[in-house]
Scaffold this active site. Structure first.
Site, short mmCIF file in Angstrom:
data_model
loop_
_atom_site.label_atom_id
_atom_site.label_comp_id
_atom_site.label_asym_id
_atom_site.label_seq_id
_atom_site.Cartn_x
_atom_site.Cartn_y
_atom_site.Cartn_z
N CYS A 113 10.50 -6.87 -13.72
CA CYS A 113 9.16 -6.29 -13.84
C CYS A 113 8.83 -5.82 -15.26
O CYS A 113 7.66 -5.59 -15.58
CB CYS A 113 8.99 -5.14 -12.86
SG CYS A 113 9.32 -5.60 -11.14
N HIS A 246 3.22 -0.98 -15.19
CA HIS A 246 3.60 -1.95 -14.18
C HIS A 246 3.01 -1.52 -12.84
O HIS A 246 3.15 -0.37 -12.42
CB HIS A 246 5.12 -2.03 -14.11
CG HIS A 246 5.63 -2.78 -12.92
ND1 HIS A 246 5.14 -4.01 -12.55
CD2 HIS A 246 6.58 -2.46 -12.00
CE1 HIS A 246 5.77 -4.42 -11.46
NE2 HIS A 246 6.65 -3.50 -11.11
N ASN A 276 2.78 -5.69 -5.99
CA ASN A 276 3.73 -5.77 -7.10
C ASN A 276 3.99 -7.25 -7.41
O ASN A 276 4.66 -7.94 -6.64
CB ASN A 276 5.03 -5.06 -6.71
CG ASN A 276 6.04 -5.03 -7.83
OD1 ASN A 276 5.91 -5.74 -8.83
ND2 ASN A 276 7.07 -4.22 -7.68
#
Length: 319
Positions: A113, A246, A276
């Protein structure tokens, strides 16, 4: 010589899949349970045949169009992904071929990520060194392919997509400061522990996550690294126009803003729309905010990533 972001682009595959759609598929959860704990309302799932390179190439085309450039103007491609099309060649090479260009470096970065921030930092150093002038930096993921749909703790969290920027050499500073970190001792709190051996998968091929541990570490390191890059640039949090972390969980975003004493209105939030998307989440959010007019030329923006490895990074830039 400096580098500047001169174009952004993104793509989400197919129609949104809502929380209620997941319930209809038989997943033991509810819309209210997911929203309360994550802030996620929908995500996009790539259909068969739509891979990271397919999504990444389309995001790249949109970034080039926004910058008024063509693929022939590019001399570097760096792709951040944890879900490559193949073991090899790299997704970056496949995107290079899809764009119809060749001859210059193209490679992948694997920092989960945090991958896009890692890739952006690397591209900045290539440009500052004088070896390259225009870099496509892409985050592309199809996380739906490594999700255990029987595990309601993780399957509701992730989605697919891609985002890209065109980074260009400039005499005017654009990328003001960057910082990257990792702590491999924390790898077990977020990982896909399986691997391929003799044509078979050894271990689990699905995401395994200790959600509480990830939350605790993420909030701490995102706050710390924000202060680190601000100090490098000689700025304070009050001078930030936008924070783009993020997009993993609304609670992490809220906690990070609180640590920085930053009004939450200055945080770009897209996790509710695409969940996500790992390395794609930061460029997806950046592109969304550029295209809807919130992020404008001359503004200061901090990008942040945190993910499996454990890795984290931040980049402070002026658009």
């Amino acid at each position: 010589m400096y580098s500047r972001v001169v174009g952004t682009g993104s793509v989400l595959p197919g129609d949104p899949v809502t929380n209620d759609d997941l319930v209809a598929r038989g997943i033991d959860t509810s819309d209210s349970w997911i929203i309360e704990r994550t802030g996620i309302r929908s995500r996009h799932l790539a259909p068969a045949g739509v891979t990271s390179s397919v999504l990444g190439a389309e995001a790249a085309r949109r970034a080039l169009e926004a910058a008024g450039r063509t693929a022939a103007d590019v001399d570097l491609i760096i792709v951040a992904t944890s879900t490559p099309d193949k073991v090899f060649p790299s997704t970056a090479c496949l995107i290079q071929a899809e764009l119809g260009v060749s001859g210059f470096p193209a490679f992948d970065v694997q920092a989960v990520c945090s991958g896009f921030v890692y890739a952006l930092t690397i591209a900045d150093k290539f440009i500052r060194s004088g070896s390259n002038r225009r870099a496509l930096v892409i985050g592309a993921e199809v996380f739906s392919r490594i999700i255990d749909w029987e595990d309601r703790r993780t399957c509701v969290l992730f989605g697919d997509g891609a985002g890209a920027v065109l980074l260009e050499a400039s005499e005017t500073p654009g990328l003001l400061a960057t910082a990257l970190h990792a702590d491999g001792s924390l790898h077990e709190i977020l990982e896909v522990p399986g691997n391929i051996r003799d044509g078979h998968v050894e271990g689990s091929p699905f995401i395994h996550m200790d959600g509480a541990a990830v939350f605790k570490v993420a909030v701490r390191v995102l706050g710390d690294i924000a202060h680190e890059v601000l100090e490098q640039a000689g700025m304070t949090a009050e001078q930030l126009d936008w924070l783009i972390p993020h997009q993993a969980n609304i609670r992490i975003l809220q906690a990070t803003a609180k640590r920085l004493h930053l009004p939450f209105e200055k945080v770009i939030v897209t996790v509710d729309r695409h969940g996500n998307t790992s390395a794609a989440s930061v460029p997806l959010a950046l592109d969304a905010a550029v295209r809807d007019g919130r992020v404008r030329p001359g503004q200061s923006v901090m990008l942040q990533g945190v993910g499996g490895g454990f890795t984290w990074g931040a980049a402070l830039l002026r658009l």
